[in-house]
Write a protein that holds these residues in place. Structure first.
Motif, PDB file in Angstrom:
ATOM      1  N   ALA A   4       3.874  -3.729 -12.117  1.00  0.00           N
ATOM      2  CA  ALA A   4       4.291  -3.290 -10.779  1.00  0.00           C
ATOM      3  C   ALA A   4       5.598  -3.937 -10.386  1.00  0.00           C
ATOM      4  O   ALA A   4       6.126  -4.787 -11.096  1.00  0.00           O
ATOM      5  N   ASP A  47       0.109   1.165 -14.201  1.00  0.00           N
ATOM      6  CA  ASP A  47       1.220   1.022 -13.263  1.00  0.00           C
ATOM      7  C   ASP A  47       0.610   0.978 -11.864  1.00  0.00           C
ATOM      8  O   ASP A  47      -0.413   1.632 -11.608  1.00  0.00           O
ATOM      9  N   PRO A  97       3.094   6.117 -11.113  1.00  0.00           N
ATOM     10  CA  PRO A  97       2.206   4.977 -10.864  1.00  0.00           C
ATOM     11  C   PRO A  97       0.763   5.411 -10.636  1.00  0.00           C
ATOM     12  O   PRO A  97      -0.131   4.574 -10.624  1.00  0.00           O
ATOM     13  N   THR A 134       7.416   4.077   3.847  1.00  0.00           N
ATOM     14  CA  THR A 134       7.527   3.065   2.787  1.00  0.00           C
ATOM     15  C   THR A 134       8.997   2.828   2.442  1.00  0.00           C
ATOM     16  O   THR A 134       9.309   1.894   1.722  1.00  0.00           O
ATOM     17  N   ASP A 182      10.591   4.676   0.465  1.00  0.00           N
ATOM     18  CA  ASP A 182      10.786   5.109  -0.920  1.00  0.00           C
ATOM     19  C   ASP A 182      10.796   6.629  -0.958  1.00  0.00           C
ATOM     20  O   ASP A 182      10.034   7.282  -0.238  1.00  0.00           O
TER      21      ASP A 182
HETATM   22  P1  AMP Z   1       8.164  -5.658  -2.799  1.00  0.00           P
HETATM   23  O1  AMP Z   1       7.884  -5.574  -1.362  1.00  0.00           O
HETATM   24  O2  AMP Z   1       9.089  -6.770  -3.153  1.00  0.00           O
HETATM   25  O3  AMP Z   1       6.906  -5.667  -3.608  1.00  0.00           O
HETATM   26  O4  AMP Z   1       8.956  -4.340  -3.202  1.00  0.00           O
HETATM   27  C1  AMP Z   1       8.380  -3.096  -2.947  1.00  0.00           C
HETATM   28  C2  AMP Z   1       9.240  -1.989  -3.490  1.00  0.00           C
HETATM   29  O5  AMP Z   1       9.350  -2.109  -4.915  1.00  0.00           O
HETATM   30  C3  AMP Z   1       8.657  -0.628  -3.249  1.00  0.00           C
HETATM   31  O6  AMP Z   1       8.951  -0.142  -1.965  1.00  0.00           O
HETATM   32  C4  AMP Z   1       9.311   0.181  -4.367  1.00  0.00           C
HETATM   33  O7  AMP Z   1      10.642   0.514  -4.033  1.00  0.00           O
HETATM   34  C5  AMP Z   1       9.339  -0.809  -5.519  1.00  0.00           C
HETATM   35  N1  AMP Z   1       8.133  -0.691  -6.363  1.00  0.00           N
HETATM   36  C6  AMP Z   1       7.064  -1.511  -6.365  1.00  0.00           C
HETATM   37  N2  AMP Z   1       6.166  -1.133  -7.303  1.00  0.00           N
HETATM   38  C7  AMP Z   1       6.667  -0.036  -7.909  1.00  0.00           C
HETATM   39  C8  AMP Z   1       6.205   0.830  -8.958  1.00  0.00           C
HETATM   40  N3  AMP Z   1       5.055   0.622  -9.583  1.00  0.00           N
HETATM   41  N4  AMP Z   1       6.980   1.887  -9.280  1.00  0.00           N
HETATM   42  C9  AMP Z   1       8.154   2.104  -8.649  1.00  0.00           C
HETATM   43  N5  AMP Z   1       8.646   1.325  -7.677  1.00  0.00           N
HETATM   44  C10 AMP Z   1       7.923   0.248  -7.296  1.00  0.00           C
END
Ligand code: AMP
Length: 629
Positions: A362, A384, A412, A477, A479
Motif C-alpha cells: 500500500a 494491494d 487495489p 479522498t 484521488d
Molecule cells: P497517506 O495518507 O500518506 O497514506 O497517503 C494516501 C495517498 O496515497 C492516497 O490518497 C493515494 O493517493 C495514495 N495511495 C495509498 N495507497 C494506494 C494504493 N494502494 N494505490 C494507489 N494509491 C495509493
C-alpha cells in the motif's frame, strides 16, 4: 457469507454491522449507541462505551499468552534484536507510563514522539494510550521546521525522543534537530524524555531534559492501571500533508479505531493470535500506527519493528526475518519491492518463506510488473490496499478473511465494508458511470477508525474534506479513480498538490515554501514527476532574484545543492527535490495561478494540456529547455 453480502450489510445496516464487529474488542463499559450521526459530517462511534487501546493491545492477552512474543525489535543498524513477550511489554509500557505521569502528563495532554524505530517508541505510544494522553508521532525523517510546526499545533507537554537514529550505517542525529525545533516553536514543552542509544553526543538541557534509562530505573516495578476512556476520546493526532503549506492534524478516537483495527486484522489481514506480523513501514506514518503497533497487537499477534533498510547487510535481510520469525503476514510498499527487484534473486530464494501467507502492499500505486514479479517469486497472494492517513485502514482491497475474492492487476480491489465509495464527476457532482474517470469519494458517515476531525479545527475538516461536491455527505479522498463494471477500482493519481514519493505523502506547497526561504529565490514551483523506482519524485523550477548568479553549469550546480540543503535542514531529506532547475519565468494563467499540471506534463513527456489561459507560452519552452540542458 459472500463478500458482496457482507459488504451490503455494512452499508445498509451500518449500526447492526458495527455492533457485531465491536465484539472483537474488550469494553470496560458497554456503549449506549453504536453511531451518533446527528451532526454530520461528524460521526461518533460507540457513544458512552469505555475502552482502552493499550488494554486491547497488551493487557488483554496476558491471560492467554503472557509469555508469547509481542514486540520483536530488530535493528540491522545497531545489530540489536530483542523480543518482548506480552508480559514484558506490559511491564515496559507501565514503566514508560509511570515516567510520563511523574513528568506531569495528564489525560488529554499531548505527547509528541520523535523517535527512530526502536522498541521505546512503541512503549511510548502504548503508554500514552494507557493513561489517556494523546500521542503525536512525527516521522524521524522530518527536520526542525516540520517538527516545530507540529509542536506549535499539537502543543505537547512532553516530547519523547532519542539521541539519534541510524540509516545505512550512519548515525542520523535527532536531538540537535529537536532542540532547534523547540527553539523555533512558540510553544515550549515542559519536558523532553530522551533515550540515549550512545550513537551521538547528547547534551541534556537542565530542568527540561530527562534521561530515559535513569527514569526507567526509578520505575522498574511500576503498576499503572489502564485509564478507561469514552470511545470518542482522542487517541492520537498524526500530521499529514495537504494542499496548503500547513499540515493537518488527523485526529482519531479510541473505540472506533480499536474496532476498525480488530476487524480489519480479521477480515483483510487475516491475522491470528500467536502468529507474527511484519510491516516494514515507520511509526511516523499511519501504517506504523495501524499495522505495526496497534493492529497486530490487538489481534494478539507478535509484531516486528524494524530499523534499517531493505538491502543491508544485503537484500535478503527481510526474507531472513520472515524465515526466522515465521512471519505469516507481511506489509510493505511497492517502492521497497522495486528496490529488491534490482538485487540478485538468490538473496531472496535462499530462505524458507513457507510461513508467509500473503504480502500486503500500500501507500502508492502498485504497477503490474512489480506485482506480478513479487507474486511469482513469493508464490503467495499479493494484496494491494488503498487508504489514507485520514481513514486509518483500507478503503479498497479484497477481504480474504471473508471470501477469497479474486484480485485484478492494477486495481487495489473493491470497496471495503463500511465504505460507501462513489466515483464523482468533479464538475457536475453526479456519480460517474462504469469506467468513467472521477474523484474517489465516500458517502458519510465514514466507518469507525476514520479521522474524527482536523485537530483543533473542525471547520477545516468540513471545508477540506466535505465541501467539494456541494453535498455535505461526500468525503473527498482527493484521488482520481474509476470503477469498472465489476466493482474494481483503479486509482489514477491525486486531484490536489500532494505528491507521493516512495509511498511518502508530501505537499508541494510545503516544499515550495521551504525553497522560497533561500535568500536567492524569488519564486518556485514544485511538481511530482513520475519515477521508475519511487513512483514519483519532486522536481523544482525556481526563479532567481539575481539570475547572473547561475549562469555557468558550475554555478547552477552549486546553487542547486544549496537549495537542496535548505530543504534537508528545514523539512528533512525525505522532502528534498531530485532536481532544482533555474528559469526566468514560470507558466501561469493570466490571473497568476501556477500551471503545475502543465509543468508536470512536460516533465513526464506529455502534452501540456489546455493552455488557453496561459499568460506567456514561452515559459513552457523554458521548462522544456531546463529539462534538456
Ligand atoms: P497517506 O495518507 O500518506 O497514506 O497517503 C494516501 C495517498 O496515497 C492516497 O490518497 C493515494 O493517493 C495514495 N495511495 C495509498 N495507497 C494506494 C494504493 N494502494 N494505490 C494507489 N494509491 C495509493
Amino acid at each position: 457469507m459472500s463478500y458482496a453480502a457482507f459488504y451490503q450489510k455494512s452499508i445498509q445496516a451500518p449500526e447492526a454491522f458495527w455492533d457485531q464487529e465491536a465484539k472483537l474488542i474488550d469494553w470496560h463499559k458497554p456503549y449506549d449507541q453504536v453511531l451518533d450521526h446527528s451532526k454530520p459530517p461528524f460521526a461518533k462511534w460507540y457513544v458512552g462505551g469505555e475502552t482502552n487501546l493499550c488494554h486491547n493491545a497488551v493487557d488483554r492477552w496476558l491471560a492467554t499468552q503472557a509469555d508469547q512474543p509481542a514486540l520483536i525489535a530488530i535493528s540491522t543498524e545497531t545489530n540489536i534484536e530483542k523480543t518482548y513477550s506480552f508480559a514484558e511489554l506490559h511491564a515496559e509500557v507501565q514503566r514508560m507510563a509511570a515516567i510520563m505521569l511523574s513528568l506531569g502528563v495528564k489525560q488529554g495532554d499531548r505527547v509528541l514522539i520523535y523517535m527512530p524505530m526502536i522498541a521505546e517508541a512503541a512503549f511510548a505510544m502504548l503508554a500514552c494510550a494507557r493513561i489517556g494522553a494523546v500521542h503525536s508521532v512525527v516521522f524521524g525523517g522530518f527536520a526542525s521546521k516540520s517538527l516545530g510546526t507540529r509542536i506549535d499545533d499539537a502543543k505537547p507537554v512532553l516530547v519523547v525522543s532519542a539521541d539519534a537514529g541510524m540509516r545505512g550505517g550512519k548515525a542520523v542525529p535527532y536531538k540537535p534537530l529537536l532542540d532547534e525545533a523547540i527553539a523555533l516553536a512558540e510553544h515550549k514543552p515542559a519536558h523532553v524524555l530522551l533515550v540515549n542509544r550512545g550513537l551521538d553526543e547528547m547534551k541534556l538541557v537542565a530542568g527540561r531534559d530527562v534521561d530515559y534509562a535513569t527514569a526507567r530505573a526509578q520505575h522498574l516495578d511500576a503498576q499503572v492501571p489502564v485509564t478507561w476512556l469514552e470511545s470518542n476520546a482522542m487517541s492520537y493526532v498524526l500530521y499529514t500533508s495537504g494542499t496548503t503549506g500547513k499540515p493537518k492534524g488527523v485526529q482519531r478516537d479510541v473505540g472506533g479505531y480499536a474496532v476498525a483495527l480488530a476487524s480489519s486484522m480479521k477480515h483483510i489481514f487475516c491475522g491470528k493470535p500467536g502468529e507474527t506480523y511484519f510491516a516494514t513501514s515507520d511509526i511516523g506514518w499511519v501504517v506504523g500506527h495501524s499495522y505495526i503497533v496497534y493492529g497486530p497487537l490487538i489481534a494478539g499477534m507478535a509484531t516486528i519493528m524494524y530499523e534499517g533498510t531493505p538491502i543491508r547487510p544485503d537484500a535478503g535481510i527481510w526474507w531472513s526475518i520472515v524465515e526466522k520469525y515465521k512471519v505469516t503476514r507481511m506489509f510493505s510498499a511497492p517502492t521497497a519491492v522495486r528496490v529488491l527487484k534490482k538485487h540478485p534473486l538468490e538473496l531472496m530464494r535462499k530462505y524458507d518463506l513457507s510461513s508467509l501467507k500473503a504480502l500486503y502492499l500500500a501507500g502508492e500505486p502498485l504497477d503490474e510488473t512489480t506485482s506480478s514479479w513479487i507474486a511469482t517469486e513469493l508464490g503467495v497472494p499479493i494484496v494491494d490496499n488503498y487508504w489514507q492517513t485520514e481513514t486509518g485502514w483500507p478503503i479498497l482491497s479484497v477481504a480474504r478473511g471473508v471470501e477469497q475474492t479474486a484480485t485484478r492487476l492494477g486495481s487495489p480491489g473493491v470497496a471495503m465494508y463500511g465504505y460507501d465509495v462513489r466515483i464523482i464527476n468533479e464538475n457536475t457532482g453526479a456519480e460517474c458511470a462504469a469506467n468513467e474517470k472521477g474523484v474517489v469519494a465516500i458517502k458519510g458517515p465514514l466507518p469507525p477508525g476514520c479521522m474524527q476531525t482536523v485537530y483543533g479545527d473542525d471547520q477545516r475538516f468540513v471545508n477540506t474534506y466535505w465541501s467539494n461536491f456541494s453535498h455535505e455527505q461526500l468525503y473527498s479522498t482527493f484521488d482520481w479513480g474509476i470503477r469498472d463494471a465489476d466493482g474494481y477500482y483503479f486509482i489514477l493519481g491525486r486531484t490536489d498538490d500532494v505528491i507521493n514519493v516512495a509511498g511518502h505523502r508530501l505537499g508541494t506547497r510545503e516544499i515550495e515554501e521551504s525553497i522560497s526561504s533561500h535568500p536567492q529565490i524569488s519564486e518556485v514551483a514544485v511538481v511530482g514527476v513520475e519515477d521508475k523506482l519511487k513512483g514519483q519524485v519532486a522536481v523544482a523550477f525556481a526563479i532567481l532574484k539575481n539570475p547572473e548568479l547561475a549562469e555557468t553549469p558550475e554555478q547552477k550546480r552549486a546553487l542547486e545543492a544549496e537549495v537542496m540543503s535548505v530543504v534537508d535542514k528545514q523539512l528533512g531529506a525525505v522532502a528534498r527535490p531530485s532536481r532544482v532547475h533555474f528559469v526566468s519565468m514560470l507558466p501561469k494563467t493570466r490571473s497568476g495561478k501556477l500551471l503545475r499540471r502543465s509543468i508536470q506534463a512536460i516533465c513526464e513527456g506529455r502534452e501540456a494540456g489546455d493552455l488557453t489561459t496561459i499568460e506567456d507560452p514561452s515559459s513552457l519552452q523554458q521548462i522544456q529547455a531546463a529539462l534538456t540542458a
